[in-house]
Design a protein around this motif. Structure first.
Motif, short mmCIF file in Angstrom:
data_model
loop_
_atom_site.label_atom_id
_atom_site.label_comp_id
_atom_site.label_asym_id
_atom_site.label_seq_id
_atom_site.Cartn_x
_atom_site.Cartn_y
_atom_site.Cartn_z
N ALA B 29 0.84 -1.19 0.00
CA ALA B 29 0.00 0.00 0.00
C ALA B 29 0.87 1.24 0.00
O ALA B 29 2.06 1.19 0.33
CB ALA B 29 -0.90 0.00 1.24
N THR B 30 0.27 2.35 -0.34
CA THR B 30 0.97 3.63 -0.33
C THR B 30 0.41 4.50 0.77
O THR B 30 -0.82 4.63 0.91
CB THR B 30 0.83 4.34 -1.69
OG1 THR B 30 1.47 3.55 -2.68
CG2 THR B 30 1.48 5.72 -1.65
N VAL B 31 1.31 5.06 1.54
CA VAL B 31 0.91 5.94 2.63
C VAL B 31 1.40 7.35 2.31
O VAL B 31 2.59 7.54 2.03
CB VAL B 31 1.54 5.46 3.96
CG1 VAL B 31 1.18 6.39 5.09
CG2 VAL B 31 1.09 4.04 4.27
N ASP B 32 0.49 8.29 2.31
CA ASP B 32 0.88 9.69 2.13
C ASP B 32 1.07 10.30 3.50
O ASP B 32 0.18 10.24 4.35
CB ASP B 32 -0.24 10.47 1.41
CG ASP B 32 -0.36 10.07 -0.04
OD1 ASP B 32 -1.24 10.65 -0.72
OD2 ASP B 32 0.39 9.20 -0.49
N LEU B 33 2.22 10.92 3.69
CA LEU B 33 2.49 11.50 4.99
C LEU B 33 2.08 12.97 5.02
O LEU B 33 1.88 13.60 3.99
CB LEU B 33 3.97 11.36 5.34
CG LEU B 33 4.53 9.94 5.27
CD1 LEU B 33 5.91 9.89 5.90
CD2 LEU B 33 3.61 8.97 5.98
N ARG B 34 2.02 13.49 6.21
CA ARG B 34 1.61 14.87 6.40
C ARG B 34 2.53 15.86 5.70
O ARG B 34 2.10 16.89 5.22
CB ARG B 34 1.60 15.21 7.89
CG ARG B 34 0.21 15.35 8.41
CD ARG B 34 0.09 15.78 9.82
NE ARG B 34 1.29 15.80 10.61
CZ ARG B 34 1.45 16.62 11.64
NH1 ARG B 34 0.50 17.46 11.97
NH2 ARG B 34 2.57 16.58 12.35
N ASP B 35 3.78 15.52 5.63
CA ASP B 35 4.73 16.45 5.01
C ASP B 35 4.83 16.21 3.52
O ASP B 35 5.76 16.69 2.88
CB ASP B 35 6.11 16.32 5.67
CG ASP B 35 6.82 15.03 5.26
OD1 ASP B 35 6.13 14.09 4.80
OD2 ASP B 35 8.04 14.95 5.38
#
Lengths: 242, 123
Positions: B29-35
């Motif tokens: 899966a791909t996780v988009d981070l806050r930054d």
């Protein structure tokens, strides 16, 4: 340049140290701080240079950590730690740090990011270091979590009690916890029943229903009650502790 | 099907969509981070606080520079999005996770029943 004034002298953590890695170089925003020991403790992450000065990081400020073995990205295998914090003196106006930290405009949303790399001389320790950090991070859940429906504090959330209010979901006690909820009367009944089980044979010889002390005497008068000796293991699946 | 060993974490998971993320274990899966950096890797664990552990990760920093990370742990607080892979049936995943939790809670074996949720003691 990097302000080194955040380095302080302090004793190494004594409690809750999940992992300790000597001979580990600390690198902050691309600049080496020297060789020292990394202490992965439950309360905080600390690194102490061999000279005795170092720094600590609080887990809530750590946004992520990782094991990097990609030598194209960085020439040594290391534990990468990204921190949401500033590491500079307040008085000095620092030029933006190299490699990773940016002074974004006055946009409040973007927090400063600082990259640490911990390079152990023993590369095989990286797994253990990573895992220890995961464990410690999990001990510091985000207090600012928006999930305000948080009555999970303190006492274990009694889902069962909650659900029983909503419907009839079958529930089970284990033996021990059931015992602790009996009243004195319940205890007495249980003891009586256990006694009866110990004496009686399998169900085909028993009258249906629970017999009290009185009714046993009654039947003993008129009926021949054939009580066979208890076969060891007969009631093995009863949750009864003799 | 693995569920948390913690009563509290099972309860939290059961009452939030974290339970879906927990069902992604084993998937890429791909996780988009806050930054605005992203991490794509195989999900090895998601806890009730949405801390995500990934393996064999391609990490793309906010400048767009990609690198490989063997393992990555990102705190829930710093996750903006988790992309649910196309091959994942969302409803079925949630149901499976709930079943696993209920199996643990209600059907502890003979002497091994988990001593979970003692009723609130009378005050």
């Amino acid at each position: 340049g990097v302000a080194m004034s955040f380095l302080k002298r302090f004793p190494p953590p004594a409690e809750g140290v999940r992992h300790q890695q000597p001979d580990t170089e600390a690198v902050l925003a691309g600049r080496s701080l020297g060789a020292g020991t990394l202490y992965i403790a439950e309360s905080r992450l600390s690194w102490l240079e061999n000279s005795g000065v170092g720094f600590s990081l609080d887990y809530p400020t750590i946004s992520l950590h990782a094991v990097s073995r990609d030598l194209n990205a960085y020439p040594w295998e290391h534990l990468y730690v990204m921190v949401n914090a500033k590491f500079e003196e307040e008085e000095t106006k620092e030029a933006p740090m190299t490699e990773g930290e940016e002074e974004e405009d006055s946009d409040d949303d973007v927090e400063p990011i600082v990259e640490f790399r911990f390079v152990p001389s023993d590369k095989s320790a990286l797994e253990a270091m990573f895992t220890a950090m995961c464990e410690c991070q999990a001990l510091h859940p985000d207090p600012d979590d928006e999930d305000s429906d948080n009555d999970y504090e303190g006492e274990e959330y009694d889902v069962e009690a909650h659900e029983l209010e909503q419907g009839d979901i079958p529930t089970f006690y284990t033996y021990e916890e059931g015992l602790s909820h009996l009243t004195a009367e319940g205890q007495a009944t249980l003891e009586r029943l256990e006694g009866m089980l110990a004496q009686s044979v399998s169900s085909q010889y028993n009258m249906a229903g629970v017999r009290t002390e009185n009714s046993i005497r009654e039947f003993e008068d008129g009926m021949e009650v054939d009580i066979a000796p208890v076969v060891a293991g007969q009631f093995e699946d009863a949750e009864v502790d003799h | 099907m693995e569920v948390s060993h913690s009563v509290k974490e099972r309860t939290i998971a059961e009452n939030s969509l974290v339970i879906l993320l927990q069902g992604l274990r084993g998937h890429v899966a791909t996780v988009d981070l806050r930054d605005e950096s992203t991490a794509t890797g195989r999900v090895t664990n998601v806890d009730a606080f949405m801390n995500v552990r990934l393996a064999e990760v391609t990490f793309t920093d906010r400048q767009g520079i990609a690198s490989r990370l063997d393992e990555l742990f990102v705190t829930g607080r710093n996750i903006r999005y988790v992309h649910i892979p196309d091959e994942v049936d969302i409803r079925a995943t949630i149901e499976r996770q709930l079943e696993a939790i209920h199996r643990v809670r209600y059907f502890g074996g003979r002497d091994k029943g988990r001593k979970e949720f003692p009723r609130a003691k009378p005050k």
